[in-house]
Design a protein around this motif. Structure first.
Motif, PDB file in Angstrom:
ATOM      1  N   TRP A  23      36.914  67.310 -26.763  1.00  0.00           N
ATOM      2  CA  TRP A  23      36.725  66.343 -27.842  1.00  0.00           C
ATOM      3  C   TRP A  23      35.475  66.718 -28.632  1.00  0.00           C
ATOM      4  O   TRP A  23      34.373  66.843 -28.099  1.00  0.00           O
ATOM      5  CB  TRP A  23      36.595  64.937 -27.261  1.00  0.00           C
ATOM      6  CG  TRP A  23      36.368  63.870 -28.275  1.00  0.00           C
ATOM      7  CD1 TRP A  23      35.263  63.097 -28.439  1.00  0.00           C
ATOM      8  CD2 TRP A  23      37.296  63.437 -29.284  1.00  0.00           C
ATOM      9  NE1 TRP A  23      35.430  62.208 -29.470  1.00  0.00           N
ATOM     10  CE2 TRP A  23      36.666  62.392 -30.014  1.00  0.00           C
ATOM     11  CE3 TRP A  23      38.587  63.823 -29.634  1.00  0.00           C
ATOM     12  CZ2 TRP A  23      37.294  61.741 -31.075  1.00  0.00           C
ATOM     13  CZ3 TRP A  23      39.207  63.172 -30.683  1.00  0.00           C
ATOM     14  CH2 TRP A  23      38.577  62.145 -31.395  1.00  0.00           C
ATOM     15  N   GLN A  24      35.657  66.916 -29.932  1.00  0.00           N
ATOM     16  CA  GLN A  24      34.565  67.379 -30.785  1.00  0.00           C
ATOM     17  C   GLN A  24      33.741  66.248 -31.387  1.00  0.00           C
ATOM     18  O   GLN A  24      32.687  66.491 -31.950  1.00  0.00           O
ATOM     19  CB  GLN A  24      35.137  68.260 -31.908  1.00  0.00           C
ATOM     20  CG  GLN A  24      35.895  69.483 -31.409  1.00  0.00           C
ATOM     21  CD  GLN A  24      35.024  70.416 -30.587  1.00  0.00           C
ATOM     22  OE1 GLN A  24      33.888  70.697 -30.970  1.00  0.00           O
ATOM     23  NE2 GLN A  24      35.547  70.875 -29.468  1.00  0.00           N
ATOM     24  N   GLY A  25      34.254  65.026 -31.317  1.00  0.00           N
ATOM     25  CA  GLY A  25      33.452  63.895 -31.771  1.00  0.00           C
ATOM     26  C   GLY A  25      33.923  63.288 -33.072  1.00  0.00           C
ATOM     27  O   GLY A  25      35.004  63.607 -33.589  1.00  0.00           O
ATOM     28  N   PHE A  27      33.718  62.077 -37.254  1.00  0.00           N
ATOM     29  CA  PHE A  27      33.780  62.870 -38.482  1.00  0.00           C
ATOM     30  C   PHE A  27      32.450  63.564 -38.765  1.00  0.00           C
ATOM     31  O   PHE A  27      32.423  64.723 -39.192  1.00  0.00           O
ATOM     32  CB  PHE A  27      34.175  61.969 -39.655  1.00  0.00           C
ATOM     33  CG  PHE A  27      34.357  62.690 -40.948  1.00  0.00           C
ATOM     34  CD1 PHE A  27      35.527  63.386 -41.218  1.00  0.00           C
ATOM     35  CD2 PHE A  27      33.352  62.697 -41.906  1.00  0.00           C
ATOM     36  CE1 PHE A  27      35.693  64.064 -42.423  1.00  0.00           C
ATOM     37  CE2 PHE A  27      33.512  63.367 -43.101  1.00  0.00           C
ATOM     38  CZ  PHE A  27      34.684  64.058 -43.357  1.00  0.00           C
ATOM     39  N   LYS A  28      31.348  62.870 -38.524  1.00  0.00           N
ATOM     40  CA  LYS A  28      30.031  63.455 -38.797  1.00  0.00           C
ATOM     41  C   LYS A  28      29.812  64.746 -38.024  1.00  0.00           C
ATOM     42  O   LYS A  28      29.166  65.674 -38.522  1.00  0.00           O
ATOM     43  CB  LYS A  28      28.939  62.443 -38.440  1.00  0.00           C
ATOM     44  CG  LYS A  28      27.524  62.985 -38.608  1.00  0.00           C
ATOM     45  CD  LYS A  28      26.478  62.035 -38.066  1.00  0.00           C
ATOM     46  CE  LYS A  28      25.102  62.662 -38.152  1.00  0.00           C
ATOM     47  NZ  LYS A  28      24.047  61.778 -37.602  1.00  0.00           N
ATOM     48  N   ALA A  29      30.366  64.819 -36.803  1.00  0.00           N
ATOM     49  CA  ALA A  29      30.129  65.971 -35.940  1.00  0.00           C
ATOM     50  C   ALA A  29      31.019  67.158 -36.269  1.00  0.00           C
ATOM     51  O   ALA A  29      30.732  68.278 -35.825  1.00  0.00           O
ATOM     52  CB  ALA A  29      30.321  65.567 -34.473  1.00  0.00           C
ATOM     53  N   VAL A  30      32.088  66.963 -37.040  1.00  0.00           N
ATOM     54  CA  VAL A  30      33.063  68.043 -37.217  1.00  0.00           C
ATOM     55  C   VAL A  30      33.187  68.549 -38.653  1.00  0.00           C
ATOM     56  O   VAL A  30      33.572  69.702 -38.869  1.00  0.00           O
ATOM     57  CB  VAL A  30      34.457  67.602 -36.713  1.00  0.00           C
ATOM     58  CG1 VAL A  30      34.395  67.215 -35.249  1.00  0.00           C
ATOM     59  CG2 VAL A  30      35.032  66.455 -37.540  1.00  0.00           C
ATOM     60  N   ASN A  75      52.150  73.712 -28.193  1.00  0.00           N
ATOM     61  CA  ASN A  75      50.921  73.266 -27.540  1.00  0.00           C
ATOM     62  C   ASN A  75      49.697  73.340 -28.454  1.00  0.00           C
ATOM     63  O   ASN A  75      48.560  73.296 -27.983  1.00  0.00           O
ATOM     64  CB  ASN A  75      50.663  74.103 -26.287  1.00  0.00           C
ATOM     65  CG  ASN A  75      50.449  75.569 -26.622  1.00  0.00           C
ATOM     66  OD1 ASN A  75      50.827  76.009 -27.698  1.00  0.00           O
ATOM     67  ND2 ASN A  75      49.850  76.313 -25.710  1.00  0.00           N
ATOM     68  N   LEU A  76      49.913  73.451 -29.764  1.00  0.00           N
ATOM     69  CA  LEU A  76      48.790  73.462 -30.696  1.00  0.00           C
ATOM     70  C   LEU A  76      48.154  72.073 -30.748  1.00  0.00           C
ATOM     71  O   LEU A  76      48.859  71.061 -30.801  1.00  0.00           O
ATOM     72  CB  LEU A  76      49.260  73.872 -32.093  1.00  0.00           C
ATOM     73  CG  LEU A  76      49.799  75.300 -32.237  1.00  0.00           C
ATOM     74  CD1 LEU A  76      50.335  75.531 -33.643  1.00  0.00           C
ATOM     75  CD2 LEU A  76      48.713  76.316 -31.907  1.00  0.00           C
ATOM     76  N   CYS A  77      46.846  72.039 -30.740  1.00  0.00           N
ATOM     77  CA  CYS A  77      46.129  70.758 -30.759  1.00  0.00           C
ATOM     78  C   CYS A  77      46.009  70.263 -32.200  1.00  0.00           C
ATOM     79  O   CYS A  77      44.952  70.370 -32.845  1.00  0.00           O
ATOM     80  CB  CYS A  77      44.749  70.922 -30.127  1.00  0.00           C
ATOM     81  SG  CYS A  77      44.818  71.258 -28.355  1.00  0.00           S
ATOM     82  N   SER A 124      43.400  67.994 -33.935  1.00  0.00           N
ATOM     83  CA  SER A 124      43.393  66.660 -33.319  1.00  0.00           C
ATOM     84  C   SER A 124      42.301  66.539 -32.259  1.00  0.00           C
ATOM     85  O   SER A 124      42.289  65.585 -31.483  1.00  0.00           O
ATOM     86  CB  SER A 124      44.756  66.369 -32.686  1.00  0.00           C
ATOM     87  OG  SER A 124      45.054  67.311 -31.672  1.00  0.00           O
ATOM     88  N   CYS A 125      41.379  67.505 -32.216  1.00  0.00           N
ATOM     89  CA  CYS A 125      40.334  67.515 -31.197  1.00  0.00           C
ATOM     90  C   CYS A 125      39.075  66.785 -31.649  1.00  0.00           C
ATOM     91  O   CYS A 125      37.999  66.971 -31.087  1.00  0.00           O
ATOM     92  CB  CYS A 125      39.988  68.949 -30.820  1.00  0.00           C
ATOM     93  SG  CYS A 125      41.377  69.871 -30.137  1.00  0.00           S
ATOM     94  N   GLY A 126      39.183  65.969 -32.678  1.00  0.00           N
ATOM     95  CA  GLY A 126      38.063  65.201 -33.204  1.00  0.00           C
ATOM     96  C   GLY A 126      38.555  64.371 -34.367  1.00  0.00           C
ATOM     97  O   GLY A 126      39.738  64.406 -34.733  1.00  0.00           O
ATOM     98  N   VAL A 127      37.648  63.646 -34.973  1.00  0.00           N
ATOM     99  CA  VAL A 127      38.012  62.825 -36.136  1.00  0.00           C
ATOM    100  C   VAL A 127      37.948  63.718 -37.373  1.00  0.00           C
ATOM    101  O   VAL A 127      36.957  63.724 -38.103  1.00  0.00           O
ATOM    102  CB  VAL A 127      37.083  61.599 -36.257  1.00  0.00           C
ATOM    103  CG1 VAL A 127      37.529  60.703 -37.411  1.00  0.00           C
ATOM    104  CG2 VAL A 127      37.077  60.801 -34.964  1.00  0.00           C
TER     105      VAL A 127
END
Length: 244
Positions: A23-25, A27-30, A75-77, A124-127
């Motif tokens: 999980w990347q976090g 919106f600010k983090a990605v 299996n793509l995220c 899909s690994c973050g916002v």
């Protein structure tokens, strides 16, 4: 025995096709690591892809007015493309597809693809996406629980506030305050303040009108080439009654 084999094969296929990522976090983090951040509207959707018309390029560069974005495949995220119906508006942080694999396109599944060269994918690994409805931005911009894309308790943020935060005019604290859950009375008060503020900001002061006689330029005398003299004030001659 045959039923057991079917169940085992289904479990195996589900496991192998599962998406695995950290999980990347919020919106600010990605968004800063994205190749392209845009605000746009979904025009059409088919298979695992959809077309987005760009209203504004927030980060990166893109000359096309419309881009193709690819979602979930095997299996793509990536999120399901069905989550972005035509007519919906979004802010998206995208990755450009470069050197797609040889099996990116399956001729037996024409609507399902990894994506084409210079198209974009959505993780899909973050916002990586924020919904926009009536110029209000919804989604976990600053924080939230793991795998939580939207907190229904938070208040949508109006677009001018979100843009000011992106441009680092407003700090995180101001954006967090704007997204704080509000009562109906407080929401109405804030919307009224914002309306008055925008209305006042659009008002431009009218230029002051100066008197031509007092501040107007001296017009030259075209015959002599010299500046024309200002007309002398006429002084009335004293009358006989004034001399008495």
């Amino acid at each position: 025995m045959r039923i057991a084999l079917v169940i085992i094969s289904l479990l195996y296929s589900t496991t192998t096709l599962a998406c695995e990522c950290l999980w990347q976090g919020p919106f600010k983090a990605v968004y800063s690591d994205a190749d392209l951040v845009v605000y746009g509207k979904v025009e059409r959707s088919q298979g695992n892809g959809f077309d987005l018309s760009i209203n504004e390029v927030i980060q990166g560069s893109e000359y096309r007015e419309q881009i193709r974005i690819w979602g979930k495949k095997d299996n793509l995220c990536r999120p399901e493309a069905s989550e972005f119906p035509p007519g919906s508006q979004w802010i998206m942080a995208l990755k450009r597809i470069d050197n797609p694999p040889e099996d990116a396109f399956n001729p037996f599944k024409a609507n399902i693809s990894f994506g084409r060269q210079d198209d974009f994918s959505l993780s899909s690994c973050g916002v990586y996406w924020l919904a926009v409805n009536e110029a209000r931005v919804s989604g976990n911009i600053l924080g939230g629980s793991r795998w939580q894309y939207l907190d229904p308790k938070k208040t949508p943020v109006i677009m001018p506030v979100f843009q000011a935060w992106l441009q680092k005019i407003l700090p995180d604290e101001a954006l967090a305050e704007a997204a704080r859950p509000q009562s109906e009375a407080r929401k109405l008060l804030n919307e009224t303040k914002i309306f008055l503020w925008e209305d006042q900001r659009n008002l431009l002061p009218e230029p002051e009108q100066e008197s031509d006689e007092q501040f107007g330029p001296v017009r030259p005398n075209l015959r002599s080439g010299l500046p024309a003299e200002k007309p002398q004030e006429t002084i009335a001659e004293p009358s006989v009654n004034d001399l008495d």
